[in-house]
Design a protein around this motif. Sequence first.
Motif, PDB file in Angstrom:
ATOM      1  N   ASP A  18       2.605   1.723  -3.331  1.00 29.30           N
ATOM      2  CA  ASP A  18       1.705   2.309  -4.328  1.00 29.30           C
ATOM      3  C   ASP A  18       1.623   3.827  -4.161  1.00 29.30           C
ATOM      4  O   ASP A  18       1.576   4.569  -5.151  1.00 29.30           O
ATOM      5  N   THR A  19       1.610   4.285  -2.907  1.00 29.83           N
ATOM      6  CA  THR A  19       1.569   5.728  -2.651  1.00 29.83           C
ATOM      7  C   THR A  19       2.843   6.403  -3.147  1.00 29.83           C
ATOM      8  O   THR A  19       2.798   7.461  -3.778  1.00 29.83           O
TER       9      THR A  19
ATOM     10  N   GLU B 145       0.830  -1.209   0.000  1.00 27.92           N
ATOM     11  CA  GLU B 145       0.000   0.000   0.000  1.00 27.92           C
ATOM     12  C   GLU B 145       0.865   1.259   0.000  1.00 27.92           C
ATOM     13  O   GLU B 145       0.616   2.197  -0.772  1.00 27.92           O
TER      14      GLU B 145
END
Length: 210
Positions: A29-30, A26
């Motif tokens: 991805d950021t 996660e």
Amino acid sequence: MSNFIQDANWRYATKKFDATKKVSNEDLDTLKEAIRLSSSSYGLQPYKVIFVENPALRAQLQPVSWGQTQIVDASHLIVFANITNIGETEIDAYFKNLTETRNIPMEALQGYADFMKSKITSLSEEARNIWTSKQTYLALGNLLNAAAELKIDVTPMEGFEPEQYNEILGLKKLGLNASLVAPIGYRHEEDATQHYVKVRKSNEELFLNL
């Protein structure tokens, strides 16, 4: 004090990473989205960003990175590689993306496309390569800021041998050149550097009002 300034004070060039800690998918991805949204000249993004996770590859890269342990101990190793000898092919691809994204006919943009091509292709290959290499630093800036907000450490590096990186990662055949390296992960509790007070110029030394 703003959160941004607090984050900027928190971050530093990590010297020792905790090899047991990994950045989550996660958060990756950021970080990728922060890099993707970076500014670049003409919006061309004349580079590729390579996430090297393969331990064997990273072990090969460490000796040509001045032996720095961050290369193998960090959660991920990011290599910013500028496009070499950029020209009309890349510009045409940009305008294809632009017309599809904004639903604008190419005829309305042809003048700007021709202008861009005339400015870029008139440069020598060396000048183009220097220019595209500089663009990677803009993307690195976004990575540093986004990572600091997530409390992820980054060590920006110029201390490596680009030609060896190009050979090990097979970049040359892809028309790429390793420009910057950035290991990311989490600082080791034994890294004494995290406790050092930042050394920066004062406002009076740094800024000039005319």
